[in-house]
Design a protein around this motif. Structure first.
Motif, PDB file in Angstrom:
ATOM      1  N   MET A   1      -7.545 -14.178   8.248  1.00 37.79           N
ATOM      2  CA  MET A   1      -7.753 -15.477   7.619  1.00 37.79           C
ATOM      3  C   MET A   1      -9.120 -16.024   8.010  1.00 37.79           C
ATOM      4  O   MET A   1      -9.457 -16.103   9.188  1.00 37.79           O
ATOM      5  N   LEU A   2      -9.919 -16.389   7.008  1.00 36.53           N
ATOM      6  CA  LEU A   2     -11.254 -16.918   7.236  1.00 36.53           C
ATOM      7  C   LEU A   2     -11.231 -18.441   7.192  1.00 36.53           C
ATOM      8  O   LEU A   2     -10.649 -19.034   6.280  1.00 36.53           O
ATOM      9  N   ASN A   3     -11.871 -19.070   8.162  1.00 31.64           N
ATOM     10  CA  ASN A   3     -11.937 -20.528   8.217  1.00 31.64           C
ATOM     11  C   ASN A   3     -13.164 -21.021   7.455  1.00 31.64           C
ATOM     12  O   ASN A   3     -14.273 -20.533   7.683  1.00 31.64           O
ATOM     13  N   ALA A   4     -12.950 -21.973   6.553  1.00 35.96           N
ATOM     14  CA  ALA A   4     -14.034 -22.459   5.696  1.00 35.96           C
ATOM     15  C   ALA A   4     -14.254 -23.952   5.884  1.00 35.96           C
ATOM     16  O   ALA A   4     -13.322 -24.712   6.168  1.00 35.96           O
ATOM     17  N   VAL A   5     -15.519 -24.369   5.709  1.00 31.93           N
ATOM     18  CA  VAL A   5     -15.904 -25.776   5.701  1.00 31.93           C
ATOM     19  C   VAL A   5     -16.577 -26.059   4.363  1.00 31.93           C
ATOM     20  O   VAL A   5     -17.356 -25.232   3.870  1.00 31.93           O
ATOM     21  N   ILE A   6     -16.279 -27.215   3.767  1.00 29.61           N
ATOM     22  CA  ILE A   6     -16.893 -27.617   2.501  1.00 29.61           C
ATOM     23  C   ILE A   6     -17.701 -28.894   2.727  1.00 29.61           C
ATOM     24  O   ILE A   6     -17.209 -29.856   3.328  1.00 29.61           O
ATOM     25  N   SER A  16     -11.623 -30.084  -6.190  1.00 27.55           N
ATOM     26  CA  SER A  16     -11.551 -28.977  -7.135  1.00 27.55           C
ATOM     27  C   SER A  16     -11.728 -27.625  -6.435  1.00 27.55           C
ATOM     28  O   SER A  16     -10.952 -26.691  -6.663  1.00 27.55           O
ATOM     29  N   LEU A  17     -12.747 -27.523  -5.560  1.00 31.01           N
ATOM     30  CA  LEU A  17     -12.990 -26.266  -4.850  1.00 31.01           C
ATOM     31  C   LEU A  17     -11.841 -25.959  -3.887  1.00 31.01           C
ATOM     32  O   LEU A  17     -11.420 -24.797  -3.762  1.00 31.01           O
ATOM     33  N   SER A  18     -11.326 -26.970  -3.239  1.00 28.82           N
ATOM     34  CA  SER A  18     -10.191 -26.778  -2.323  1.00 28.82           C
ATOM     35  C   SER A  18      -8.988 -26.225  -3.075  1.00 28.82           C
ATOM     36  O   SER A  18      -8.282 -25.326  -2.587  1.00 28.82           O
ATOM     37  N   TRP A  19      -8.757 -26.776  -4.253  1.00 25.85           N
ATOM     38  CA  TRP A  19      -7.631 -26.312  -5.063  1.00 25.85           C
ATOM     39  C   TRP A  19      -7.830 -24.842  -5.469  1.00 25.85           C
ATOM     40  O   TRP A  19      -6.897 -24.038  -5.386  1.00 25.85           O
ATOM     41  N   GLU A  20      -9.044 -24.507  -5.890  1.00 25.22           N
ATOM     42  CA  GLU A  20      -9.345 -23.124  -6.281  1.00 25.22           C
ATOM     43  C   GLU A  20      -9.118 -22.169  -5.101  1.00 25.22           C
ATOM     44  O   GLU A  20      -8.493 -21.112  -5.249  1.00 25.22           O
ATOM     45  N   LEU A  21      -9.643 -22.530  -3.936  1.00 22.79           N
ATOM     46  CA  LEU A  21      -9.518 -21.658  -2.767  1.00 22.79           C
ATOM     47  C   LEU A  21      -8.066 -21.511  -2.330  1.00 22.79           C
ATOM     48  O   LEU A  21      -7.622 -20.418  -1.957  1.00 22.79           O
ATOM     49  N   THR A  22      -7.332 -22.599  -2.379  1.00 21.42           N
ATOM     50  CA  THR A  22      -5.933 -22.575  -1.943  1.00 21.42           C
ATOM     51  C   THR A  22      -5.054 -21.771  -2.890  1.00 21.42           C
ATOM     52  O   THR A  22      -4.157 -21.029  -2.462  1.00 21.42           O
ATOM     53  N   ASN A  23      -5.323 -21.888  -4.201  1.00 24.09           N
ATOM     54  CA  ASN A  23      -4.441 -21.258  -5.191  1.00 24.09           C
ATOM     55  C   ASN A  23      -4.851 -19.849  -5.584  1.00 24.09           C
ATOM     56  O   ASN A  23      -4.022 -19.101  -6.119  1.00 24.09           O
ATOM     57  N   PHE A  24      -6.106 -19.471  -5.339  1.00 23.30           N
ATOM     58  CA  PHE A  24      -6.548 -18.156  -5.791  1.00 23.30           C
ATOM     59  C   PHE A  24      -6.892 -17.208  -4.647  1.00 23.30           C
ATOM     60  O   PHE A  24      -7.321 -16.082  -4.895  1.00 23.30           O
ATOM     61  N   SER A  25      -6.718 -17.656  -3.415  1.00 20.79           N
ATOM     62  CA  SER A  25      -7.019 -16.761  -2.301  1.00 20.79           C
ATOM     63  C   SER A  25      -6.105 -17.037  -1.114  1.00 20.79           C
ATOM     64  O   SER A  25      -5.879 -18.188  -0.751  1.00 20.79           O
ATOM     65  N   GLU A  26      -5.592 -15.953  -0.538  1.00 22.99           N
ATOM     66  CA  GLU A  26      -4.807 -16.076   0.681  1.00 22.99           C
ATOM     67  C   GLU A  26      -5.650 -15.746   1.905  1.00 22.99           C
ATOM     68  O   GLU A  26      -5.149 -15.707   3.032  1.00 22.99           O
ATOM     69  N   ASP A  27      -6.944 -15.517   1.672  1.00 20.08           N
ATOM     70  CA  ASP A  27      -7.823 -15.065   2.756  1.00 20.08           C
ATOM     71  C   ASP A  27      -8.605 -16.193   3.406  1.00 20.08           C
ATOM     72  O   ASP A  27      -9.196 -16.007   4.468  1.00 20.08           O
ATOM     73  N   ILE A  28      -8.630 -17.366   2.777  1.00 13.57           N
ATOM     74  CA  ILE A  28      -9.458 -18.465   3.280  1.00 13.57           C
ATOM     75  C   ILE A  28      -8.616 -19.715   3.544  1.00 13.57           C
ATOM     76  O   ILE A  28      -7.788 -20.109   2.726  1.00 13.57           O
ATOM     77  N   LYS A  29      -8.873 -20.317   4.694  1.00 12.59           N
ATOM     78  CA  LYS A  29      -8.224 -21.567   5.083  1.00 12.59           C
ATOM     79  C   LYS A  29      -9.308 -22.633   5.261  1.00 12.59           C
ATOM     80  O   LYS A  29     -10.280 -22.424   5.983  1.00 12.59           O
ATOM     81  N   ILE A  30      -9.160 -23.754   4.589  1.00 10.46           N
ATOM     82  CA  ILE A  30     -10.134 -24.858   4.708  1.00 10.46           C
ATOM     83  C   ILE A  30      -9.789 -25.671   5.946  1.00 10.46           C
ATOM     84  O   ILE A  30      -8.729 -26.282   6.029  1.00 10.46           O
TER      85      ILE A  30
END
Length: 244
Positions: A1-6, A16-30
């Motif tokens: 799991m990769l930790n991301a900052v926006i 919008s970007l948070s929603w995209e990352l949450t719904n289309f990837s299981e590899d990244i956690k904001i």
């Protein structure tokens, strides 16, 4: 799991970007989002994510100014922008990738794969560097290992005259009029060097004690074998003289 900052001054863009990352990837956690770039800089001084999604057009500080103020950048940077004209400039600032707003799901998926590969390379490189450093400690002919330009460099300590700091970069001045620039802070470089051979005489300089030719007491400078004059910080003068 990769930790991301926006970082984006528009809350809707973050949402919008948070929603995209949450719904289309299981590899990244904001782990954190910021609308204020100054707050983000403060967070990144003590926290290192795996990736940073950074907007370019922000009113108080644009994305490129933000990157220049980062004290360290040991993570992937992805530029987000509504304008394609920023793409080339983004790459020149060593961004790993860029995404055009509104962000396309397929483009985001490709970027996530790049982030995964980027972090895998960094992890493997750091592991290899640690192994080589451990080997080095057991050798009598000391060398230091530096990760630069995608390759590992092995420097004999006897070939180093002095090292000068330039923010997040350090320049090694070597014998035979050679130079080497690495992406390391001076304090990190200092931890690699044997204490009995090197001394940090100034916030911006580390010298090889074996290469010091003269100490000009009145001027507060040392002269190296290369004839470079390097200032000695007043508060470090006493410790420096004890080392010689």
């Amino acid at each position: 799991m990769l930790n991301a900052v926006i970082v984006d001054d528009e809350p809707k863009a973050i949402q919008s970007l948070s929603w995209e990352l949450t719904n289309f990837s299981e590899d990244i956690k904001i782990i954190k989002t910021f609308t204020n770039p100054e707050d983000a800089l403060g967070f990144l001084k003590t926290n290192t994510p795996d990736c940073l999604f950074l907007d370019i057009q922000m009113p108080t500080m644009d994305g490129f100014q933000f990157l220049e103020k980062l004290t360290t950048r040991d993570f992937a940077v992805v530029i987000t922008t509504a304008y394609d004209e920023y793409a080339i400039k983004a790459l020149k600032h060593e961004a790993m990738d860029y995404l055009l707003k509104p962000i396309d799901s397929d483009d985001l998926s490709d970027t996530i794969q790049k982030i995964i590969k980027f972090n895998s390379r960094i992890l493997n490189s750091n592991k290899l560097e640690k192994i080589l450093l451990d080997i080095n400690k057991k050798q009598s002919n000391k060398k230091i290992t530096l990760n630069t330009d995608g390759k590992l460099m092995f420097l004999k300590t006897k070939d180093i005259l002095f090292i000068q700091s330039d923010g997040n970069y350090s320049t090694f001045f070597l014998t035979k009029n050679q130079k080497l620039v690495v992406t390391k802070k001076l304090k990190d470089v200092n931890s690699l060097l044997p204490e009995h051979e090197f001394f940090r005489i100034h916030n911006s300089f580390i010298v090889n004690l074996n290469k010091v030719k003269e100490f000009l007491k009145t001027d507060g400078y040392v002269v190296m074998e290369s004839n470079h004059k390097i200032p000695v910080a007043r508060q470090r003068k006493s410790d420096f003289l004890k080392k010689l």
